[in-house]
Design a protein around this motif. Sequence first.
Motif, PDB file in Angstrom:
ATOM      1  N   GLU A   7       0.818  -1.208   0.000  1.00  0.00           N
ATOM      2  CA  GLU A   7       0.000   0.000   0.000  1.00  0.00           C
ATOM      3  C   GLU A   7       0.856   1.264   0.000  1.00  0.00           C
ATOM      4  O   GLU A   7       0.317   2.352  -0.095  1.00  0.00           O
ATOM      5  CB  GLU A   7      -0.922   0.018   1.225  1.00  0.00           C
ATOM      6  N   THR A   8       2.150   1.129   0.138  1.00  0.00           N
ATOM      7  CA  THR A   8       3.011   2.306   0.204  1.00  0.00           C
ATOM      8  C   THR A   8       3.827   2.442  -1.072  1.00  0.00           C
ATOM      9  O   THR A   8       4.009   1.495  -1.821  1.00  0.00           O
ATOM     10  CB  THR A   8       3.948   2.244   1.426  1.00  0.00           C
ATOM     11  N   ARG A   9       4.310   3.661  -1.281  1.00  0.00           N
ATOM     12  CA  ARG A   9       5.137   3.951  -2.448  1.00  0.00           C
ATOM     13  C   ARG A   9       6.512   4.401  -1.990  1.00  0.00           C
ATOM     14  O   ARG A   9       6.708   4.784  -0.850  1.00  0.00           O
ATOM     15  CB  ARG A   9       4.510   5.075  -3.280  1.00  0.00           C
ATOM     16  N   SER A  10       7.443   4.411  -2.954  1.00  0.00           N
ATOM     17  CA  SER A  10       8.811   4.839  -2.687  1.00  0.00           C
ATOM     18  C   SER A  10       9.214   5.936  -3.661  1.00  0.00           C
ATOM     19  O   SER A  10       8.759   5.951  -4.804  1.00  0.00           O
ATOM     20  CB  SER A  10       9.788   3.676  -2.868  1.00  0.00           C
ATOM     21  N   VAL A  11      10.089   6.818  -3.186  1.00  0.00           N
ATOM     22  CA  VAL A  11      10.783   7.769  -4.059  1.00  0.00           C
ATOM     23  C   VAL A  11      12.178   7.205  -4.250  1.00  0.00           C
ATOM     24  O   VAL A  11      12.845   6.848  -3.269  1.00  0.00           O
ATOM     25  CB  VAL A  11      10.856   9.172  -3.407  1.00  0.00           C
ATOM     26  N   ILE A  12      12.596   7.096  -5.503  1.00  0.00           N
ATOM     27  CA  ILE A  12      13.921   6.558  -5.812  1.00  0.00           C
ATOM     28  C   ILE A  12      14.666   7.544  -6.697  1.00  0.00           C
ATOM     29  O   ILE A  12      14.111   8.040  -7.684  1.00  0.00           O
ATOM     30  CB  ILE A  12      13.819   5.193  -6.522  1.00  0.00           C
ATOM     31  N   VAL A  13      15.915   7.847  -6.313  1.00  0.00           N
ATOM     32  CA  VAL A  13      16.796   8.672  -7.138  1.00  0.00           C
ATOM     33  C   VAL A  13      18.075   7.866  -7.341  1.00  0.00           C
ATOM     34  O   VAL A  13      18.665   7.394  -6.367  1.00  0.00           O
ATOM     35  CB  VAL A  13      17.118  10.031  -6.468  1.00  0.00           C
ATOM     36  N   GLU A  14      18.475   7.709  -8.588  1.00  0.00           N
ATOM     37  CA  GLU A  14      19.713   6.989  -8.894  1.00  0.00           C
ATOM     38  C   GLU A  14      20.594   7.867  -9.766  1.00  0.00           C
ATOM     39  O   GLU A  14      20.103   8.524 -10.683  1.00  0.00           O
ATOM     40  CB  GLU A  14      19.408   5.677  -9.629  1.00  0.00           C
ATOM     41  N   ARG A  15      21.886   7.862  -9.454  1.00  0.00           N
ATOM     42  CA  ARG A  15      22.848   8.628 -10.247  1.00  0.00           C
ATOM     43  C   ARG A  15      24.155   7.858 -10.322  1.00  0.00           C
ATOM     44  O   ARG A  15      24.581   7.250  -9.348  1.00  0.00           O
ATOM     45  CB  ARG A  15      23.163   9.985  -9.593  1.00  0.00           C
ATOM     46  N   ASP A  16      24.784   7.936 -11.492  1.00  0.00           N
ATOM     47  CA  ASP A  16      26.150   7.442 -11.629  1.00  0.00           C
ATOM     48  C   ASP A  16      27.072   8.617 -11.344  1.00  0.00           C
ATOM     49  O   ASP A  16      26.901   9.693 -11.930  1.00  0.00           O
ATOM     50  CB  ASP A  16      26.390   6.892 -13.042  1.00  0.00           C
ATOM     51  N   MET A  17      28.001   8.425 -10.441  1.00  0.00           N
ATOM     52  CA  MET A  17      28.903   9.502 -10.038  1.00  0.00           C
ATOM     53  C   MET A  17      30.352   9.090 -10.266  1.00  0.00           C
ATOM     54  O   MET A  17      30.710   7.946  -9.998  1.00  0.00           O
ATOM     55  CB  MET A  17      28.671   9.860  -8.575  1.00  0.00           C
ATOM     56  N   PRO A  18      31.188  10.028 -10.724  1.00  0.00           N
ATOM     57  CA  PRO A  18      32.591   9.710 -11.021  1.00  0.00           C
ATOM     58  C   PRO A  18      33.494   9.762  -9.789  1.00  0.00           C
ATOM     59  O   PRO A  18      34.598  10.291  -9.841  1.00  0.00           O
ATOM     60  CB  PRO A  18      32.967  10.785 -12.041  1.00  0.00           C
ATOM     61  N   TYR A  19      33.001   9.221  -8.673  1.00  0.00           N
ATOM     62  CA  TYR A  19      33.756   9.253  -7.417  1.00  0.00           C
ATOM     63  C   TYR A  19      33.748   7.866  -6.800  1.00  0.00           C
ATOM     64  O   TYR A  19      32.792   7.104  -6.970  1.00  0.00           O
ATOM     65  CB  TYR A  19      33.128  10.243  -6.422  1.00  0.00           C
ATOM     66  N   PRO A  20      34.800   7.533  -6.032  1.00  0.00           N
ATOM     67  CA  PRO A  20      34.812   6.240  -5.340  1.00  0.00           C
ATOM     68  C   PRO A  20      33.757   6.233  -4.220  1.00  0.00           C
ATOM     69  O   PRO A  20      33.403   7.287  -3.678  1.00  0.00           O
ATOM     70  CB  PRO A  20      36.228   6.147  -4.777  1.00  0.00           C
ATOM     71  N   PRO A  21      33.263   5.042  -3.852  1.00  0.00           N
ATOM     72  CA  PRO A  21      32.262   4.960  -2.779  1.00  0.00           C
ATOM     73  C   PRO A  21      32.711   5.637  -1.488  1.00  0.00           C
ATOM     74  O   PRO A  21      31.899   6.262  -0.796  1.00  0.00           O
ATOM     75  CB  PRO A  21      32.091   3.443  -2.567  1.00  0.00           C
TER      76      PRO A  21
END
Length: 141
Positions: A7-21
Amino acid sequence: MTGAAAETRSVIVERDMPYPPEKIWRALTQPHLIEEWLMKNDFSPVAGHRFTLRNTPRPDISIVIDCRVTAIEPNRTLSYTWDALGLESVVTWTLTPTGTGTRLRMEQRGFRPDQEQAYRGATSGWRRFVTQLEQVLERID
């Protein structure tokens, strides 16, 4: 949280970043850096730690978000509760190394059907926050 997960929803943001974790992890877990891209806070990267995020968008409005670290795996995963204005949700950051840097994924889950305004606000807000996070990463060593 009440109600079935379906019954719930999620907001998802994904990005590829040029930096190490490790570099992104610092920006996600060091209070002075979190303040630059998200909000004032008293965060500590320790499971069970309770902290608040504070924002004063206008002199007559003060927002306080109560949070608790629920999961932490350095340079990989960070989850915390996000409770404010009737919204009980969980924010999870996942860092996945890639050939050119890191895939950053942020998910805030737990938006009920009657929380459309909060869902729309979080959708635009997280995009802005992640953009600000990228700007902080460009500056720090």
